[in-house]
Motif scaffolding. Sequence first.
Motif, mmCIF file in Angstrom:
data_model
loop_
_atom_site.group_PDB
_atom_site.id
_atom_site.type_symbol
_atom_site.label_atom_id
_atom_site.label_comp_id
_atom_site.label_asym_id
_atom_site.label_seq_id
_atom_site.Cartn_x
_atom_site.Cartn_y
_atom_site.Cartn_z
ATOM 1 N N ILE A 31 0.882 -1.172 0.000
ATOM 2 C CA ILE A 31 0.000 0.000 0.000
ATOM 3 C C ILE A 31 0.916 1.217 0.000
ATOM 4 N N ARG A 32 0.688 2.089 -0.970
ATOM 5 C CA ARG A 32 1.515 3.300 -1.096
ATOM 6 C C ARG A 32 0.674 4.529 -0.783
ATOM 7 N N PRO A 33 1.009 5.246 0.271
ATOM 8 C CA PRO A 33 0.291 6.496 0.557
ATOM 9 C C PRO A 33 0.773 7.587 -0.403
ATOM 10 N N ASP A 34 -0.052 7.889 -1.378
ATOM 11 C CA ASP A 34 0.336 8.860 -2.392
ATOM 12 C C ASP A 34 -0.885 9.637 -2.876
ATOM 13 N N ASP A 35 -0.760 10.244 -4.059
ATOM 14 C CA ASP A 35 -1.812 11.123 -4.567
ATOM 15 C C ASP A 35 -2.839 10.431 -5.457
ATOM 16 N N ARG A 36 -2.763 9.087 -5.573
ATOM 17 C CA ARG A 36 -3.800 8.380 -6.337
ATOM 18 C C ARG A 36 -5.136 8.555 -5.612
ATOM 19 N N THR A 37 -6.210 8.579 -6.355
ATOM 20 C CA THR A 37 -7.508 8.870 -5.750
ATOM 21 C C THR A 37 -8.540 7.780 -6.008
ATOM 22 N N TYR A 38 -9.440 7.691 -5.040
ATOM 23 C CA TYR A 38 -10.673 6.914 -5.158
ATOM 24 C C TYR A 38 -11.792 7.792 -4.648
ATOM 25 N N ARG A 39 -12.942 7.593 -5.227
ATOM 26 C CA ARG A 39 -14.102 8.413 -4.876
ATOM 27 C C ARG A 39 -14.803 7.859 -3.636
ATOM 28 N N HIS A 40 -15.064 8.742 -2.684
ATOM 29 C CA HIS A 40 -15.893 8.436 -1.517
ATOM 30 C C HIS A 40 -17.331 8.779 -1.903
ATOM 31 N N PRO A 41 -18.323 7.972 -1.484
ATOM 32 C CA PRO A 41 -19.702 8.217 -1.939
ATOM 33 C C PRO A 41 -20.288 9.560 -1.505
ATOM 34 N N ILE A 42 -19.770 10.169 -0.460
ATOM 35 C CA ILE A 42 -20.306 11.455 0.001
ATOM 36 C C ILE A 42 -19.285 12.579 -0.160
ATOM 37 N N LEU A 43 -18.049 12.313 0.202
ATOM 38 C CA LEU A 43 -17.020 13.357 0.203
ATOM 39 C C LEU A 43 -16.407 13.607 -1.167
ATOM 40 N N GLY A 44 -16.544 12.684 -2.087
ATOM 41 C CA GLY A 44 -15.920 12.842 -3.398
ATOM 42 C C GLY A 44 -14.531 12.229 -3.414
ATOM 43 N N GLU A 45 -13.668 12.756 -4.252
ATOM 44 C CA GLU A 45 -12.331 12.195 -4.415
ATOM 45 C C GLU A 45 -11.490 12.367 -3.159
ATOM 46 N N LEU A 46 -10.846 11.276 -2.750
ATOM 47 C CA LEU A 46 -9.888 11.283 -1.653
ATOM 48 C C LEU A 46 -8.608 10.637 -2.161
ATOM 49 N N THR A 47 -7.472 11.214 -1.781
ATOM 50 C CA THR A 47 -6.201 10.577 -2.125
ATOM 51 C C THR A 47 -5.990 9.381 -1.199
ATOM 52 N N MET A 48 -4.997 8.568 -1.528
ATOM 53 C CA MET A 48 -4.679 7.425 -0.669
ATOM 54 C C MET A 48 -4.357 7.900 0.748
ATOM 55 N N ILE A 49 -3.642 9.000 0.863
ATOM 56 C CA ILE A 49 -3.330 9.543 2.193
ATOM 57 C C ILE A 49 -4.611 9.989 2.885
ATOM 58 N N ASP A 50 -5.490 10.663 2.159
ATOM 59 C CA ASP A 50 -6.776 11.064 2.740
ATOM 60 C C ASP A 50 -7.544 9.847 3.240
ATOM 61 N N TRP A 51 -7.535 8.753 2.460
ATOM 62 C CA TRP A 51 -8.244 7.548 2.879
ATOM 63 C C TRP A 51 -7.681 6.993 4.182
ATOM 64 N N LEU A 52 -6.361 7.041 4.346
ATOM 65 C CA LEU A 52 -5.753 6.573 5.599
ATOM 66 C C LEU A 52 -6.205 7.439 6.770
ATOM 67 N N HIS A 53 -6.241 8.748 6.555
ATOM 68 C CA HIS A 53 -6.745 9.650 7.603
ATOM 69 C C HIS A 53 -8.240 9.424 7.838
ATOM 70 N N PHE A 54 -8.983 9.226 6.757
ATOM 71 C CA PHE A 54 -10.423 8.979 6.878
ATOM 72 C C PHE A 54 -10.692 7.770 7.773
ATOM 73 N N MET A 55 -9.937 6.705 7.557
ATOM 74 C CA MET A 55 -10.144 5.487 8.331
ATOM 75 C C MET A 55 -9.982 5.764 9.830
ATOM 76 N N VAL A 56 -8.934 6.484 10.192
ATOM 77 C CA VAL A 56 -8.693 6.798 11.605
ATOM 78 C C VAL A 56 -9.797 7.698 12.143
ATOM 79 N N GLN A 57 -10.177 8.707 11.396
ATOM 80 C CA GLN A 57 -11.200 9.645 11.880
ATOM 81 C C GLN A 57 -12.570 8.967 11.963
ATOM 82 N N HIS A 58 -12.879 8.085 11.037
ATOM 83 C CA HIS A 58 -14.140 7.343 11.093
ATOM 84 C C HIS A 58 -14.191 6.484 12.353
ATOM 85 N N THR A 59 -13.094 5.794 12.640
ATOM 86 C CA THR A 59 -13.050 4.968 13.843
ATOM 87 C C THR A 59 -13.165 5.841 15.089
#
Length: 173
Positions: A127-155
């Motif tokens: 898993i590479r924390p970088d600028d690649r993106t995936y779409r979140h169903p509500i927030l829109g595009e998140l980078t891989m780093i954003d997704w890692l932060h999202f996971m912690v904040q969601h928990t």
Amino acid sequence: MMDLDAYYERLDRQEAEMVELARSIPEHRAPEGAEGRWSPVQELEHVCLLEGLVWHLLQRGTETRAGVPELFGDAKLEKLLVQGRQYKIVAPEIVQPKGSLTTVDAFIDRFQQQRTQLKEDLSSGRIRPDDRTYRHPILGELTMIDWLHFMVQHTQRHLLALRESLHLSTPIA
């Protein structure tokens, strides 16, 4: 560039807090949910489902790039997910509890296993924390780093919700 050592420390602190909170749930309360709310075990299962989904997403390749490491960043995600907890969002079906975890011990085993695997995959480069993106169903595009932060904040959001439902105002430790 993401400081992985700091992220691992954060994951470990949060994992310890979540495990301690889960262990504090009285056995008779674990399967009970208030009207219109998930039971504590269902809430724990949801956390595992979401973290597992994010882990799988982070392992997949994508060609979409943001051009910057973070589109949201940790502080903004904390504001949206943790500080903005009064805004309720219906979880997508894929991360709604299905009854696959029925005990606190089952949650702890799976949660710790998932967190260990995430750290191993980050350390090995799977898993590479970088600028690649995936779409979140509500927030829109998140980078891989954003997704890692999202996971912690969601928990963290669910840690606080569980404390409230169990009438615990402060961390256990």
